[in-house]
Design an enzyme around this catalytic site. Structure first.
Site, mmCIF file in Angstrom:
data_model
loop_
_atom_site.group_PDB
_atom_site.id
_atom_site.type_symbol
_atom_site.label_atom_id
_atom_site.label_comp_id
_atom_site.label_asym_id
_atom_site.label_seq_id
_atom_site.Cartn_x
_atom_site.Cartn_y
_atom_site.Cartn_z
ATOM 1 C CE LYS A 264 41.744 36.579 37.837
ATOM 2 N NZ LYS A 264 41.539 37.887 37.222
ATOM 3 C CB SER B 283 35.750 39.941 34.538
ATOM 4 O OG SER B 283 36.440 40.657 33.549
ATOM 5 N NE ARG C 239 40.672 47.748 37.787
ATOM 6 C CZ ARG C 239 40.316 46.594 38.291
ATOM 7 N NH1 ARG C 239 39.086 46.166 38.143
ATOM 8 N NH2 ARG C 239 41.178 45.844 38.947
ATOM 9 C CG HIS D 91 38.711 44.474 30.117
ATOM 10 N ND1 HIS D 91 37.704 43.630 30.527
ATOM 11 C CD2 HIS D 91 39.720 44.294 31.009
ATOM 12 C CE1 HIS D 91 38.083 42.960 31.603
ATOM 13 N NE2 HIS D 91 39.305 43.350 31.923
HETATM 14 N N1 COA Z 1 38.104 47.352 33.205
HETATM 15 C C1 COA Z 1 37.443 46.364 33.779
HETATM 16 N N2 COA Z 1 38.009 45.407 34.512
HETATM 17 C C2 COA Z 1 39.334 45.475 34.647
HETATM 18 C C3 COA Z 1 40.110 46.489 34.083
HETATM 19 C C4 COA Z 1 39.443 47.459 33.331
HETATM 20 N N3 COA Z 1 40.080 48.453 32.736
HETATM 21 N N4 COA Z 1 41.392 46.286 34.406
HETATM 22 C C5 COA Z 1 41.418 45.178 35.154
HETATM 23 N N5 COA Z 1 40.179 44.696 35.285
HETATM 24 C C6 COA Z 1 39.738 43.533 36.032
HETATM 25 C C7 COA Z 1 39.855 42.255 35.258
HETATM 26 O O1 COA Z 1 38.663 41.973 34.559
HETATM 27 C C8 COA Z 1 40.089 41.250 36.359
HETATM 28 O O2 COA Z 1 38.842 40.946 36.940
HETATM 29 P P1 COA Z 1 38.577 39.518 37.621
HETATM 30 O O3 COA Z 1 39.594 39.383 38.735
HETATM 31 O O4 COA Z 1 37.203 39.631 38.120
HETATM 32 O O5 COA Z 1 38.790 38.500 36.549
HETATM 33 C C9 COA Z 1 40.903 42.063 37.361
HETATM 34 O O6 COA Z 1 40.537 43.403 37.152
HETATM 35 C C10 COA Z 1 42.370 41.985 37.089
HETATM 36 O O7 COA Z 1 42.756 40.716 37.365
HETATM 37 P P2 COA Z 1 44.272 40.312 37.229
HETATM 38 O O8 COA Z 1 44.415 38.948 37.781
HETATM 39 O O9 COA Z 1 45.117 41.409 37.706
HETATM 40 O O10 COA Z 1 44.506 40.353 35.682
HETATM 41 P P3 COA Z 1 43.969 39.454 34.597
HETATM 42 O O11 COA Z 1 43.260 38.244 35.105
HETATM 43 O O12 COA Z 1 43.199 40.316 33.690
HETATM 44 O O13 COA Z 1 45.344 39.022 33.878
HETATM 45 C C11 COA Z 1 47.569 38.152 33.621
HETATM 46 C C12 COA Z 1 46.481 38.584 34.603
HETATM 47 C C13 COA Z 1 47.028 37.140 32.641
HETATM 48 C C14 COA Z 1 48.069 39.348 32.831
HETATM 49 C C15 COA Z 1 48.768 37.592 34.434
HETATM 50 O O14 COA Z 1 48.265 36.615 35.322
HETATM 51 C C16 COA Z 1 49.821 36.959 33.543
HETATM 52 O O15 COA Z 1 50.621 37.652 32.952
HETATM 53 N N6 COA Z 1 49.816 35.595 33.452
HETATM 54 C C17 COA Z 1 50.787 34.865 32.639
HETATM 55 C C18 COA Z 1 51.889 34.227 33.510
HETATM 56 C C19 COA Z 1 52.897 35.286 33.873
HETATM 57 O O16 COA Z 1 53.710 35.679 33.062
HETATM 58 N N7 COA Z 1 52.800 35.786 35.121
HETATM 59 C C20 COA Z 1 53.591 36.934 35.572
HETATM 60 C C21 COA Z 1 54.974 36.591 36.010
HETATM 61 S S1 COA Z 1 55.046 35.299 37.195
#
Ligand code: COA
Length: 165
Positions: A41, A128, A90, A17
């Site tokens: 989550k 994560s 990624r 991140h």
């Molecule tokens: N390095 C390390 N880990 C990374 C990464 C990076 N560069 N990029 C992504 N990841 C990981 C994250 O840590 C996460 O790991 P986890 O599943 O073990 O927690 C995973 O990859 C990505 O998960 P994801 O669910 O895609 O994203 P997120 O949890 O980080 O965030 C939101 C998702 C919050 C952006 C999204 O759910 C959101 O926008 N929510 C608000 C409601 C909304 O508007 N929804 C969309 C329209 S309905």
């Protein structure tokens, strides 16, 4: 001035991140790292703990703010005058979900665009959940998260162990 939002659960923030954050701050005038409050989550760390971890890592960067948000990401972006959402890409396995999210966000607000940044290849296997798993099993976290975050992970899991016994 273009403000970009880097949203996520960040449970916890990893080197992957942080790599994306560093790339984003070199492109955009302002970057808001935004912790999602209503993620489906079940996070290990509270929102305050996650914000604190991120703030500790970005404290020397002038153009970064750390915040949290509830509800739709595009509404939050609009409220912060941000016209870019940053997402890390990624591997090809991320693509379909990220495309769906980006297109849904565009349908909800077509003034906001998603920009994908690719982290260093050293971090593409990281997420994560896998970091939490290594921490739970007592592995070395130094390649994945900052020392302060590693310490908090170890503390969380030792508290959990104590609660069990
Ligand atoms: N390095 C390390 N880990 C990374 C990464 C990076 N560069 N990029 C992504 N990841 C990981 C994250 O840590 C996460 O790991 P986890 O599943 O073990 O927690 C995973 O990859 C990505 O998960 P994801 O669910 O895609 O994203 P997120 O949890 O980080 O965030 C939101 C998702 C919050 C952006 C999204 O759910 C959101 O926008 N929510 C608000 C409601 C909304 O508007 N929804 C969309 C329209 S309905």
């Amino acid at each position: 001035m273009i403000t970009a939002i880097y949203p996520g659960t960040f449970d916890p923030i990893t080197h992957g991140h942080f790599d994306v954050i560093e790339r984003a701050v070199s492109i955009f005038e302002k970057v808001i790292v935004a912790v999602a409050l209503n993620s489906p989550k079940q996070p290990l760390f509270t929102v305050a703990e996650r914000i604190n971890q991120i703030q500790g890592l970005v404290k020397n960067c002038k153009n970064i703010e750390v915040d949290s948000f509830k509800g739709l990401l595009v509404n939050y972006a609009k409220s912060r005058n941000a016209r870019v959402i940053i997402r890390g890409l990624r591997a090809v396995t991320d693509f379909e979900y990220e495309q769906q999210l980006a297109l849904m966000n565009r349908r909800l607000n077509d003034e906001i665009d998603t920009v994908f940044l690719m982290p260093s290849e050293r971090f593409i296997y990281l997420d994560s959940s896998i970091v939490r798993e290594v921490a739970r099993l007592g592995g070395d976290l130094s390649h994945f998260v900052a020392p302060a975050v590693a310490e908090q992970l170890m503390r969380k899991f030792s508290q959990k162990e104590q609660q069990k016994s």
